[in-house]
Structures are given as C-alpha cells and as structure tokens.
Design an enzyme around this catalytic site. Structure first.
Site, mmCIF file in Angstrom:
data_model
loop_
_atom_site.group_PDB
_atom_site.id
_atom_site.type_symbol
_atom_site.label_atom_id
_atom_site.label_comp_id
_atom_site.label_asym_id
_atom_site.label_seq_id
_atom_site.Cartn_x
_atom_site.Cartn_y
_atom_site.Cartn_z
ATOM 1 N N GLY A 122 0.634 -1.276 -0.211
ATOM 2 C CA GLY A 122 0.328 0.027 -0.210
ATOM 3 C C GLY A 122 0.826 1.346 0.179
ATOM 4 O O GLY A 122 0.044 2.101 0.287
ATOM 5 N N GLY A 170 0.065 5.022 -0.573
ATOM 6 C CA GLY A 170 -1.452 5.456 -0.332
ATOM 7 C C GLY A 170 -1.586 6.421 0.851
ATOM 8 O O GLY A 170 -0.439 6.750 0.601
ATOM 9 N N GLN A 171 -2.468 6.485 1.365
ATOM 10 C CA GLN A 171 -2.283 8.082 2.377
ATOM 11 C C GLN A 171 -1.529 7.898 3.506
ATOM 12 O O GLN A 171 -0.348 9.094 3.601
ATOM 13 C CB GLN A 171 -3.204 8.346 2.938
ATOM 14 C CG GLN A 171 -3.528 9.225 3.613
ATOM 15 C CD GLN A 171 -5.224 9.198 5.023
ATOM 16 O OE1 GLN A 171 -5.151 8.167 5.178
ATOM 17 N NE2 GLN A 171 -4.521 10.883 5.521
ATOM 18 N N ASP A 173 -0.499 -7.630 -5.577
ATOM 19 C CA ASP A 173 -1.789 -7.716 -5.859
ATOM 20 C C ASP A 173 -1.280 -8.482 -3.923
ATOM 21 O O ASP A 173 -0.541 -9.914 -3.506
ATOM 22 C CB ASP A 173 -2.387 -8.570 -6.031
ATOM 23 C CG ASP A 173 -3.742 -7.956 -5.779
ATOM 24 O OD1 ASP A 173 -4.364 -8.026 -4.155
ATOM 25 O OD2 ASP A 173 -4.600 -8.847 -6.300
ATOM 26 N N TYR A 188 -15.508 -2.957 8.300
ATOM 27 C CA TYR A 188 -13.758 -2.215 8.250
ATOM 28 C C TYR A 188 -13.030 -2.692 9.947
ATOM 29 O O TYR A 188 -11.577 -2.938 10.421
ATOM 30 C CB TYR A 188 -13.379 -0.660 7.917
ATOM 31 C CG TYR A 188 -12.259 -0.473 7.969
ATOM 32 C CD1 TYR A 188 -11.622 -0.607 7.032
ATOM 33 C CD2 TYR A 188 -12.534 0.639 9.162
ATOM 34 C CE1 TYR A 188 -9.930 0.782 7.362
ATOM 35 C CE2 TYR A 188 -11.357 1.792 9.616
ATOM 36 C CZ TYR A 188 -10.388 1.333 8.436
ATOM 37 O OH TYR A 188 -8.435 2.424 8.768
ATOM 38 N N LYS A 245 -10.610 -5.205 11.264
ATOM 39 C CA LYS A 245 -8.549 -4.009 11.880
ATOM 40 C C LYS A 245 -8.699 -4.846 13.536
ATOM 41 O O LYS A 245 -8.073 -5.902 13.838
ATOM 42 C CB LYS A 245 -9.526 -2.614 12.562
ATOM 43 C CG LYS A 245 -9.268 -1.783 10.810
ATOM 44 C CD LYS A 245 -8.375 -1.790 10.190
ATOM 45 C CE LYS A 245 -7.308 -1.098 9.264
ATOM 46 N NZ LYS A 245 -5.657 -1.760 8.944
#
Ligand code: SER
Length: 321
Positions: A8, A11-12, A53, A142, A146
């Site tokens: 990732g 990503g952010q 992936d 989500y 987590k």
C-alpha cells in the site's frame, strides 16, 4: 530493520512512510509496492517499486524472498466507507492480505507492522478516554477486519513468535496524498475547499467529535514502535495513539483564523455519520506513552498552520484537483 517491504505504498500513509524509511535506511533498502496506482516520482525515483496484489500470497512470498525482506509494513487496506459499500471485498483484501503477510512473515522470519484503527471499537466502547483494554464490538466491516487483524497478529506472535506490532490510528490528516473512502476524510477535504476559496460541504454533522492526528506524528509512531525494545512491549498490537480531537465546526473555526471568510455547510451522509457515531471521541494512549515513549508533536493549531502552509504547493502540482 535492514530490508523493508511496504504494501500500500502509494496510499495515504504509505506514500509518506516510504520516503521517511528511505531517509533512515537508504532508498535501496526499502521496497515500495502497490496494486494499482503508479507511484509518485518521489517514490519511483528514490528506490525500488513493485506492483503487488497482497491477496496473491505466492506473489507476495516471491517479492519477500527476492528482495531478502526482514520487515513488512502492511498498509494495503480498504478504508471504512469503501469497505461498507463492498463488505465481501473488504474482508477479502483486509483479512486475506493480512493472512498472506503473516504467513510469509512466519515462513521467512519477518517482523510486521499492522495499522489498526479507532474503527476497532464500536458503540458499546466508552467514548471518552477510551481505555487501551476495553470492550471491542465494532459494527462496521472495516472495524471487524481491524479488530480481527489485531487478534491475528497477537496470535502469530504467541503461537509462532512472529514479531508483529501495531497501533490504532485515529483519523489522519496530510497535505501529501488524499485519503480515499474513509469517514475521517472530511478533515482533509475541508482544507482543499478552504484554500480553493469555496464553502465546505461537510458529510458529518456538527458535534461529531473524533480523534485525529497529523501525518508526521503517524509516521513517527510506526517507526518508533518498530524500533522499540521488544521487552518493553506488553500490548504489541493495537496500541491506542492519539494527538487531538475535534468536531467539524471546531476545525472550521481554527481554519477561519487564517481564512476569515471560510464557511462550512452540512450535507450529511447517513452511512458515514453512522460509522462516525460508533467510534470513540478520545482514546487514552497512556500504554503507548509508557511502553515505547509515544508522544505526538502537533496540536490542532499547529496542524492547521502547517497544512495551510504546505497544501497549496500540493494543490498547484495537482492542478487544484
Ligand atoms: N481514517 C479511517 C477511516 O475513516 C479510520 O481508520 O476509515
């Protein structure tokens, strides 16, 4: 930590953590990976990047082996609102990806960083000063991934000795990469509207208080936790970490001190409002402070000043998008 893989990485969190780790360890030591988006020039020019992936366990094992990886920062994940729109996909990516990462870590002796979230709590959790160890009954898919992730990481540590560590991030605010599909994203989008001279249409209602953190603190947390002495960690996975909390109107008021004619309007998204209403207002992060010296640097006022200083450059590069 010698050879690091980041999933990732576009990503952010990943787009900034990759560069921070490359500053510390050298570009070649940090392999960035992503599934879809091409890396920014900052990432592609400072070290290796591979398309990966995380739901493909074989490909993941091959990358870890080829690059001789010993530490994985596993950031690839769907965020809360996107996950709620695609629950089966969220389970597949968030849990399937983590399962693959943990198996590879077990087989190839890697340490793992896993970001959990305020979403690992639910409506039955105490909202103020949410304790480190408390009732966790998340109601979003989500949050379920987590919480399951925290438990699975603890299991791999106890059962197989895999050195897994993680934090529960609050909403993250950054001027570099926009988040996508999160419930706390309003706290980033508001700055884009303010700097574009537009009113901000907030999808959460006034009074919605959530824990938040500026990205430099989030990056520092991941790096410090992975560096911490193993013997001082009793919780290991899912350390509460917090820096500030505010409501949309409180954030707007601080922005207005810099941009006096900025206005906020409310256009509530029922899905994201329900998600936000199930999360804590302010986590108690004393376990992280005590066990590995966690301490944030940015207050609300400092974060707003820094965002308004740096975001215009990012917006210019993106052509104000
Ligand atoms: N920022 C995340 C979200 O809003 C929470 O971890 O989905």
């Amino acid at each position: 930590m010698q050879r690091i893989l980041i999933t990732g990485a576009t990503g952010q969190i990943g787009s900034e953590l990759t560069l921070a780790l490359r500053d510390i360890h050298g570009g070649e030591q940090v392999v960035a990976s992503g599934r879809k988006h091409p890396p920014s020039p900052a990432i592609s020019e400072s070290g290796p990047f591979v398309y990966l992936d995380v739901t493909n366990g074989k490909a993941l094992a091959e990358v870890v082996s080829r690059h001789n990886i010993d530490t994985i920062f596993h950031l690839a994940s769907l965020l809360s609102a996107t996950a709620e729109a695609h629950p089966q996909l969220a389970w597949h990516v968030n849990m399937g990806g983590l399962t693959n990462v943990l198996e590879v870590a077990r087989q190839q002796s890697c340490a793992v960083f896993f970001p959990s979230s305020i979403a690992a709590f639910g409506p039955t959790t105490p909202k103020e000063h949410t304790p480190q160890d408390t009732l966790q009954q998340p109601t979003t898919i989500y949050g379920i991934t987590k919480l399951s992730g925290e438990l699975l990481c603890n299991y791999y540590f106890r059962r197989f000795g895999v050195d897994c560590r993680g934090v529960r991030y609050p909403g993250l605010i950054s001027y570099v990469t926009k988040p996508g599909g999160g419930t706390t994203d309003y706290a980033v989008e508001i700055f884009h509207a303010a700097l574009a001279g537009k009113p901000f249409h907030c999808f959460l209602k006034p009074g919605t208080r959530l824990d938040m953190m500026y990205m430099p603190d989030a990056i520092q947390a991941a790096i410090s936790l992975m560096k911490a002495d193993n013997r001082t960690l009793t919780h290991r996975n899912g350390y509460n970490i917090s820096a500030m909390n505010f409501t949309p109107e409180e954030l707007a008021a601080v922005i207005r001190r810099h941009i006096p004619d900025f206005t906020i309007e409310y256009n509530i998204d029922p899905l994201r409002q329900t998600i936000a209403d199930s999360w804590p207002h302010s986590m108690d992060d004393s376990a992280a402070r005590k066990e590995w010296g966690w301490q944030p640097n940015f207050t609300l006022d400092e974060m707003v000043t820094d965002m308004l200083t740096h975001l215009p450059k990012t917006m210019n590069k993106r052509g104000n998008k």
